[in-house]
Each structure stands twice: as structure tokens, then as C-alpha cells.
Design a protein around this motif. Structure first.
Motif, PDB file in Angstrom:
ATOM      1  N   UNK A  43       0.860  -1.184   0.000  1.00 22.95           N
ATOM      2  CA  UNK A  43       0.000   0.000   0.000  1.00 22.95           C
ATOM      3  C   UNK A  43       0.892   1.228   0.000  1.00 22.95           C
ATOM      4  N   UNK A  44       0.575   2.205  -0.843  1.00 22.07           N
ATOM      5  CA  UNK A  44       1.295   3.482  -0.854  1.00 22.07           C
ATOM      6  C   UNK A  44       0.288   4.618  -1.005  1.00 22.07           C
ATOM      7  N   UNK A  45       0.597   5.729  -0.376  1.00 23.87           N
ATOM      8  CA  UNK A  45      -0.314   6.868  -0.451  1.00 23.87           C
ATOM      9  C   UNK A  45       0.489   8.145  -0.255  1.00 23.87           C
ATOM     10  N   UNK A  46       0.265   9.102  -1.148  1.00 20.98           N
ATOM     11  CA  UNK A  46       0.911  10.410  -1.063  1.00 20.98           C
ATOM     12  C   UNK A  46      -0.173  11.461  -0.876  1.00 20.98           C
ATOM     13  N   UNK A  47       0.039  12.369   0.072  1.00 19.92           N
ATOM     14  CA  UNK A  47      -0.964  13.404   0.326  1.00 19.92           C
ATOM     15  C   UNK A  47      -0.313  14.778   0.446  1.00 19.92           C
ATOM     16  N   UNK A  48      -0.979  15.762  -0.098  1.00 20.90           N
ATOM     17  CA  UNK A  48      -0.570  17.159   0.074  1.00 20.90           C
ATOM     18  C   UNK A  48      -1.387  17.828   1.170  1.00 20.90           C
ATOM     19  N   UNK A  49      -2.325  17.088   1.746  1.00 18.47           N
ATOM     20  CA  UNK A  49      -3.181  17.625   2.805  1.00 18.47           C
ATOM     21  C   UNK A  49      -2.398  17.707   4.108  1.00 18.47           C
ATOM     22  N   UNK A  50      -2.283  18.891   4.670  1.00 17.51           N
ATOM     23  CA  UNK A  50      -1.466  19.078   5.876  1.00 17.51           C
ATOM     24  C   UNK A  50      -2.040  18.319   7.065  1.00 17.51           C
ATOM     25  N   UNK A  51      -3.359  18.286   7.187  1.00 16.12           N
ATOM     26  CA  UNK A  51      -3.982  17.587   8.316  1.00 16.12           C
ATOM     27  C   UNK A  51      -3.697  16.096   8.235  1.00 16.12           C
TER      28      UNK A  51
END
Length: 480
Positions: free
Chosen positions: A326-334
Motif C-alpha cells: 500500500x502506498x499513499x501520497x498526500x498534500x493535505x497538511x492535516x
């Protein structure tokens, strides 16, 4: 010296001044309200956060408020033949600030001023009692950033960080405390005040006494002021998380990221035991539902905008190539803060399971998987729960032993596990401490790591600066 026995100073041998005269001299130096001799009060300053490190009872606890007062305390103790144990907030994890029977504990928390912030030269001048987080908060509105960030950054003091050469989550990109230190003010055993280093970016005049003092655990002098380099404030981070079905795959992902030239602002690893502890503590899943992964990696980039996203996508590709489930990239600061909070929650979560004792071993990054696997074997052999979390970006791992503190047998097995982890780290080409220091837990292991010639050099330096063994006896190594 047996690591489980604290050095002791015979209180009845305090000479040439009597104990009463020493207490009077200390009161004259710092003010009577800042001298404590009641055992019920001094006991609160006996230990840091390492439960198994030996500790004694201070003869007195003093809280100086200036460099001149520190010098006066040192002079009074030297005249009385009484050693000194410097101490900050007590957040250490090696027993380096633990009290010694019959010694004076000098608590530096009153020296808590930020003396200067020089935006043009990107530096700050601080006293040792300043809390790490408070310096960060003070410079942030000016667009500046103090990089070293130990896990206890919200309450640990900079003096303790300097004395142990503390690190933190951002070390992979920004280095440890010594990399942010330009100069120091230090009270020596003679009572003289030494100034080391400079305010310039470059400077190679003479021996690098600044780096000698940083990490010396209060055995060479007492730091009363530090000139620290600051950095431009990082951009809002982009965060990546990856889950792996095996420790080997997680270790391969780290190696691929390093080989690919990635330098994220942080890259952290949590094993299955750490993940389960955090999920039990918070009541929430760290990375989705289903079976607990063998390990997760959490990475961040503070390059800002598109470059940060591109860096984390490259890290994601390394994880996928290593077999991430599983991989996940987020730009969401929270979301990023939530993922990173899971990493910071590991120790509080383990504390709910029993008494905990955190090790600190640094290995080549290619050996991370081997160390974690070795910890699992040690856990099976000793019957002690070992949860591993650490800074994958620089190979600094923190295997944490959890045991029943009321069970003498469990305590001995936990100490056995602690020592075996250190041996396993050295066998993999690593070191016994990446950021917590040697303190009163690892003297025998230090001797093994640096060898007889290295130990003799340490003792020679100690005798040159502190010939009477005044400062922090029993920490790091003995003089015999």
C-alpha cells in the motif's frame, strides 16, 4: 564500573569546607531560594527517563540564573571536593543526568532566555534552559527554522540537547544538534569561562572545541550559552506512507530511496508491534483496515509545491518497486500531521503496556531490516516485547523493551535484551548510540566500540579539562 551500580561520593568526606559551609557558599552563589537540600525535594532530580540507569541522591540541588552564578557554584564545589551533575529538563534516555550520591545537581532551567535572534546571519544566541519548541516558535515568524527536533522537543531543553548531541526526525536532511552549533560558552572545572567557536559560517582556527563539548554529557564543563545556526523556514510538507508485508521489503525500499538520491526531510519506520500499540492507544487504524503490516514507512518532503510532490512520488515509486502492499501520497497538511502523529505516539502507546526502556542504536541504512529481524529474535529468546521505531533515513533505530517493572526477573531479561540489541547493532557495522548518548547505561559498550586506545584518549581529554573528576562522574566512562 558495573552499569547497574551508581558511583557514590562519601558525604562525610566533603573537605576542606564543611557541608554547612558548602551549603552557605551555594546559597551565596545563587540565592537561598534556589538551593534545595530536603531529600523529598532533591529526589525529584535523581533520574531522567531511563528506568534502569543507576541513580543516587543529590547532596543538594541548585538552580543558577547566570553564567557567573554557575562559575561560583563550580568554584564552591571544587573547594569542597564535591562533584557536580549538570541537568536540564530530565528528558534524557541514557541516565546521563542522573544524580550521584553526595554530589550537587546543577539544574540549568533558570537560564531560559533567547538572548538574540540575528535574522541577517541566520543565527540565535540562547541559554541552555530554553525549551527546544520555544526556540522554534520564536524564530518561525521571522521565516527561520531551528532544525534539531528530538521526540521530546516540546519540553526538552537545548542544554540537554547539546550535552547529548540529540537528533530527531529531521536528521536525515538537517543533521543532529552539533550540525547547528556555531559556538558555546562553557564553565570549566577551574571556574573559568571558555568561549568556543564563532558567529561566522566558516572558521577553522584551532581545535574544534565546540564539537568536543557538544555530546560530552556534562563531563567536560557546563554549557551556559550557545550560538546556533538557523535555516530558512521549510515549505508546507507533502507526506507519503507505505505499508509492507515484510521487514525485508521495507528495508529494501529505504536502500532504493538512498540509492536514488532522495533526501526527504524525514523518513521514519514503524514495525508491527509499534503499529499495534498505537492503534490500541488511539483506537484508530494507522493505515487502513485489515491485517497489521510488518512495517510502514512515513516520508515527508519540505521542498514545497510541485518539487515536494515530485520527491514523494519518487519515494512512492521506490516503495512500490520494493514490494509495498500500500502506498499513499498526500498534500493535505492535516493528513500529514495525522500520519506523523502516529509515529510520535509510539512511546506513549507502549507506556500503557508496561514499563518501557528505549534503546538507541544506529546501523548502516542497508542493515535496518537485519537489525529489526534481530530484535524479533531477541524478543523471542527473552520473552520481552520489543517494538522498533526509528529514523530510517539515517539508520538510527529505537528498539523499545516493554516489561513488568514489578517483576525482578522481567527486569533482568529486559536489560539482557537491551544489551543484546546494542551488540547486534555493532555486529552490523553500527554504533551503540545515534542520539541519546552513553550516559550510565552503556559504559561497557562504549569501551567495546572505541577500544583501549580510544578509551585512553577519552580519559586523557577528561583529565586535561577536569583533572579532579568534578563533572558528572560515572557518565560515559570511568577514569580508571
Amino acid at each position: 564500573m558495573d552499569a547497574l551500580s551508581a558511583p557514590r561520593i562519601d558525604e562525610d568526606s566533603v573537605m576542606p569546607a564543611s557541608r554547612t559551609d558548602l551549603f552557605a557558599a551555594l546559597a551565596d552563589a545563587v540565592g537561598p531560594e534556589f538551593v534545595a537540600t530536603d531529600p523529598d525535594v532533591t529526589a525529584a532530580y535523581a533520574k531522567d527517563m531511563m528506568p534502569l540507569a543507576p541513580a543516587g541522591t543529590p547532596l543538594a540541588v541548585v538552580k543558577p540564573g547566570s553564567t557567573a552564578e554557575v562559575a561560583a557554584v563550580v568554584t564552591a564545589c571544587a573547594a569542597a571536593g564535591v562533584p557536580i551533575v549538570p541537568r536540564g529538563a530530565g528528558s534524557g534516555l541514557s541516565g546521563a543526568a542522573n544524580a550521584v550520591d553526595g554530589a550537587v545537581t546543577v539544574v540549568m532551567t533558570r537560564l531560559d532566555r533567547i538572548l538574540e535572534i540575528d535574522r541577517g546571519n541566520r543565527l540565535a544566541v540562547v541559554q541552555p534552559g530554553v525549551v527546544n519548541k520555544d526556540l522554534r516558535a520564536a524564530v518561525e515568524p521571522l521565516g527561520l527554522f531551528y532544525a534539531p527536533d528530538p521526540s521530546s522537543y516540546d519540553w526538552c531543553t537545548l542544554g540537554g540537547n547539546l550535552s547529548t548531541n540529540a537528533g530527531g526526525l529531521c536528521c536525515v536532511k538537517y543533521g543532529v544538534t552539533t550540525d547547528a552549533v556555531l559556538g558555546l560558552e562553557v564553565v570549566l572545572a577551574s571556574g573559568e569561562v571558555l568561549r568556543t567557536g564563532r558567529r561566522t559560517v566558516k572558521g577553522v582556527a584551532g581545535y574544534d572545541l565546540t564539537k568536543l563539548i557538544v555530546g560530552s554529557e556534562g563531563t567536560l564543563g557546563i554549557i551556559t550559552e550557545a550560538t546556533l545556526s538557523l535555516r530558512p523556514l521549510p515549505q508546507a510538507p507533502v507526506t507519503m506512507v507505505a505499508a509492507f508485508g515484510s521487514i525485508t521489503a521495507a528495508g529494501d525500499a529505504v536502500s532504493r530511496a538512498i540509492a536514488d538520491g532522495l533526501v526527504p526531510s524525514l523518513l521514519e519506520i514503524m514495525d508491527a508491534a509499534s503499529i499495534r500499540a498505537v492503534e490500541a492507544h488511539t483506537g484508530a487504524s494507522v493505515v487502513g483496515d485489515g491485517e497489521t503490516p510488518a512495517a510502514i514507512l512515513i516520508g515527508q518532503s519540505d521542498l514545497g509545491g510541485g518539487p515536494a510532490l515530485a520527491e514523494m512520488e519518487r519515494l512512492e515509486a521506490c516503495c512500490e518497486a520494493a514490494g509495498a502492499e500500500f502506498c499513499y501520497v498526500t498534500t493535505d497538511l492535516a493528513e500529514g500531521r495525522m500520519l506523523l502523529q502516529a509515529r510520535r505516539d509510539v512511546l506513549p502507546s507502549l507506556e500503557e503496556l508496561g514499563t518501557w526502556m528505549t534503546d538507541d542504536v544506529c546501523v548502516p541504512r542497508s542493515a535496518i531490516a537485519a537489525l529489526i529481524s534481530g530484535c524479533a529474535e531477541i524478543s523471542r529468546d527473552t520473552g520481552i516485547l520489543i517494538a522498533v521505531v526509528g529514523h530510517a533515513g539515517d539508520g538510527n533505530m529505537h528498539p523499545t523493551m516493554v516489561y513488568d517493572g514489578s517483576d525482578a526477573g522481567a527486569l533482568l531479561r529486559a536489560r539482557e535484551a537491551y544489551d543484546r540489541v546494542l551488540d547486534a547493532g555493532r555486529a552490523l557495522g553500527g554504533t551503540i548510540t545515534g542520539e541519546h548518548g552513553v550516559g550510565r547505561m552503556k559504559q561497557a559498550h562504549l569501551a567495546k566500540e572505541i577500544g583501549p586506545v580510544g578509551l585512553a584518549a577519552h580519559r586523557a581529554i577528561k583529565r586535561a579539562l577536569d583533572p579532579d573528576g568534578l563533572f558528572n562522574p560515572g557518565s560515559m566512562f570511568s577514569l580508571q
